[in-house]
Motif scaffolding. Structure first.
Motif, PDB file in Angstrom:
ATOM      1  N   LEU A 175      10.122  11.674  42.395  1.00 51.85           N
ATOM      2  CA  LEU A 175       9.486  10.735  41.462  1.00 51.85           C
ATOM      3  C   LEU A 175       9.034   9.467  42.186  1.00 51.85           C
ATOM      4  O   LEU A 175       8.000   8.891  41.835  1.00 51.85           O
ATOM      5  CB  LEU A 175      10.429  10.404  40.299  1.00 51.85           C
TER       6      LEU A 175
ATOM      7  N   LEU B 211       5.807  10.285  43.672  1.00 55.10           N
ATOM      8  CA  LEU B 211       4.786  10.212  42.621  1.00 55.10           C
ATOM      9  C   LEU B 211       4.437   8.760  42.317  1.00 55.10           C
ATOM     10  O   LEU B 211       3.259   8.425  42.123  1.00 55.10           O
ATOM     11  CB  LEU B 211       5.275  10.932  41.361  1.00 55.10           C
TER      12      LEU B 211
ATOM     13  N   TYR C 274       0.746   7.339  42.464  1.00 54.11           N
ATOM     14  CA  TYR C 274       0.175   6.676  41.284  1.00 54.11           C
ATOM     15  C   TYR C 274      -0.252   5.238  41.599  1.00 54.11           C
ATOM     16  O   TYR C 274      -1.284   4.775  41.126  1.00 54.11           O
ATOM     17  CB  TYR C 274       1.178   6.648  40.134  1.00 54.11           C
TER      18      TYR C 274
ATOM     19  N   LYS D 235       1.746   5.085  33.072  1.00 53.93           N
ATOM     20  CA  LYS D 235       2.472   6.147  33.770  1.00 53.93           C
ATOM     21  C   LYS D 235       3.333   5.586  34.910  1.00 53.93           C
ATOM     22  O   LYS D 235       4.454   6.044  35.120  1.00 53.93           O
ATOM     23  CB  LYS D 235       1.496   7.200  34.296  1.00 53.93           C
TER      24      LYS D 235
ATOM     25  N   VAL E 133       7.289   6.358  35.041  1.00 50.32           N
ATOM     26  CA  VAL E 133       7.919   7.029  36.185  1.00 50.32           C
ATOM     27  C   VAL E 133       9.037   6.154  36.754  1.00 50.32           C
ATOM     28  O   VAL E 133      10.139   6.643  37.026  1.00 50.32           O
ATOM     29  CB  VAL E 133       6.870   7.395  37.264  1.00 50.32           C
TER      30      VAL E 133
ATOM     31  N   GLN F 102       3.346  16.856  40.690  1.00 50.49           N
ATOM     32  CA  GLN F 102       3.997  16.914  39.378  1.00 50.49           C
ATOM     33  C   GLN F 102       4.496  18.325  39.075  1.00 50.49           C
ATOM     34  O   GLN F 102       5.540  18.483  38.429  1.00 50.49           O
ATOM     35  CB  GLN F 102       3.038  16.423  38.284  1.00 50.49           C
ATOM     36  N   ARG F 103       3.800  19.333  39.562  1.00 53.42           N
ATOM     37  CA  ARG F 103       4.284  20.709  39.378  1.00 53.42           C
ATOM     38  C   ARG F 103       5.571  20.935  40.187  1.00 53.42           C
ATOM     39  O   ARG F 103       6.479  21.629  39.728  1.00 53.42           O
ATOM     40  CB  ARG F 103       3.211  21.718  39.776  1.00 53.42           C
TER      41      ARG F 103
ATOM     42  N   ILE G 297       7.738  18.588  40.830  1.00 50.35           N
ATOM     43  CA  ILE G 297       8.753  17.863  40.059  1.00 50.35           C
ATOM     44  C   ILE G 297       9.147  18.662  38.824  1.00 50.35           C
ATOM     45  O   ILE G 297      10.331  18.713  38.460  1.00 50.35           O
ATOM     46  CB  ILE G 297       8.238  16.448  39.683  1.00 50.35           C
TER      47      ILE G 297
ATOM     48  N   THR H 237      12.509  14.534  32.171  1.00 53.95           N
ATOM     49  CA  THR H 237      11.520  14.552  33.247  1.00 53.95           C
ATOM     50  C   THR H 237      10.562  15.714  33.057  1.00 53.95           C
ATOM     51  O   THR H 237       9.349  15.575  33.268  1.00 53.95           O
ATOM     52  CB  THR H 237      12.213  14.629  34.623  1.00 53.95           C
TER      53      THR H 237
ATOM     54  N   MET I  11       6.464  15.317  32.871  1.00 54.58           N
ATOM     55  CA  MET I  11       5.558  15.969  33.818  1.00 54.58           C
ATOM     56  C   MET I  11       4.629  16.941  33.100  1.00 54.58           C
ATOM     57  O   MET I  11       3.432  17.011  33.400  1.00 54.58           O
ATOM     58  CB  MET I  11       6.342  16.709  34.909  1.00 54.58           C
TER      59      MET I  11
ATOM     60  N   TYR J  62       1.907  14.947  31.436  1.00 57.20           N
ATOM     61  CA  TYR J  62       0.985  14.396  32.434  1.00 57.20           C
ATOM     62  C   TYR J  62       0.039  15.479  32.958  1.00 57.20           C
ATOM     63  O   TYR J  62      -1.166  15.262  33.078  1.00 57.20           O
ATOM     64  CB  TYR J  62       1.744  13.794  33.617  1.00 57.20           C
ATOM     65  N   ILE J  63       0.595  16.633  33.280  1.00 59.64           N
ATOM     66  CA  ILE J  63      -0.211  17.722  33.824  1.00 59.64           C
ATOM     67  C   ILE J  63      -1.282  18.140  32.819  1.00 59.64           C
ATOM     68  O   ILE J  63      -2.453  18.292  33.172  1.00 59.64           O
ATOM     69  CB  ILE J  63       0.678  18.913  34.244  1.00 59.64           C
TER      70      ILE J  63
END
Length: 157
Positions: free
Chosen positions: A21, A24, A28, A64, A68, A119-120, A122, A134, A138, A141-142
């Motif tokens: 994270l 990420l 981000y 986001k 996170v 993200q995949r 995670i 979580t 994710m 978000y995806i």
């Protein structure tokens, strides 16, 4: 019980999740600043369209980033906050040319690909840790970002 954190998740798995994270968070943060640059500096006949779209995107990224960081805290760890660390850790690269709409959209798509892929990863880790919080984050978000990929790709065609 000693192996569980405050929300009942395995401490070691939560640590691994928090590390990912934080990756990420770095991606981000760089992506956010790139999009701000596109928004501020866009020129040309698509100015109004892209100016507004980039604003929508950076406002979403701002939310986001906070979510996170708060998720890392919820898992019992500390979110990174130094931009120097973000620059070192991020796979999303800092943009240097920010006034060409077509290039900006292409860069946006490249950044989204990097972020969705992470993200995949995670998502897999959170499923293994039975971390529904979580996992849901994710997954949401995806789904949102896959739609953005379709929309920005359609713009280029």
């Amino acid at each position: 019980m000693a192996k569980l954190n405050a929300i009942g998740l395995d401490k070691e798995k939560s640590k691994k999740l928090s590390e990912k994270l934080n990756e990420l968070l770095a991606d981000y943060s760089i992506f956010y600043q790139n999009i701000r640059g596109y928004h501020w500096n866009i020129k040309g006949d698509k100015f109004f369209e892209l100016h507004d779209k980039f604003q929508e995107l950076y406002e979403d990224l701002f939310v986001k980033i906070d979510e996170v960081a708060e998720r890392i805290q919820t898992l019992g760890h500390t979110p990174d906050h130094k931009f120097s660390k973000y620059l070192k850790d991020a796979k999303v690269e800092e943009s240097t040319e920010v006034a060409d709409g077509v290039k900006d959209v292409k860069d946006t798509l490249e950044s989204l690909q990097i972020i969705i892929t992470l993200q995949r990863e995670i998502l897999d880790l959170s499923a293994d840790a039975e971390d529904e919080g979580t996992n849901a984050l994710m997954s949401d978000y995806i789904r949102e970002q896959e739609k953005l990929v379709w929309m920005y790709s359609s713009y280029l065609n």
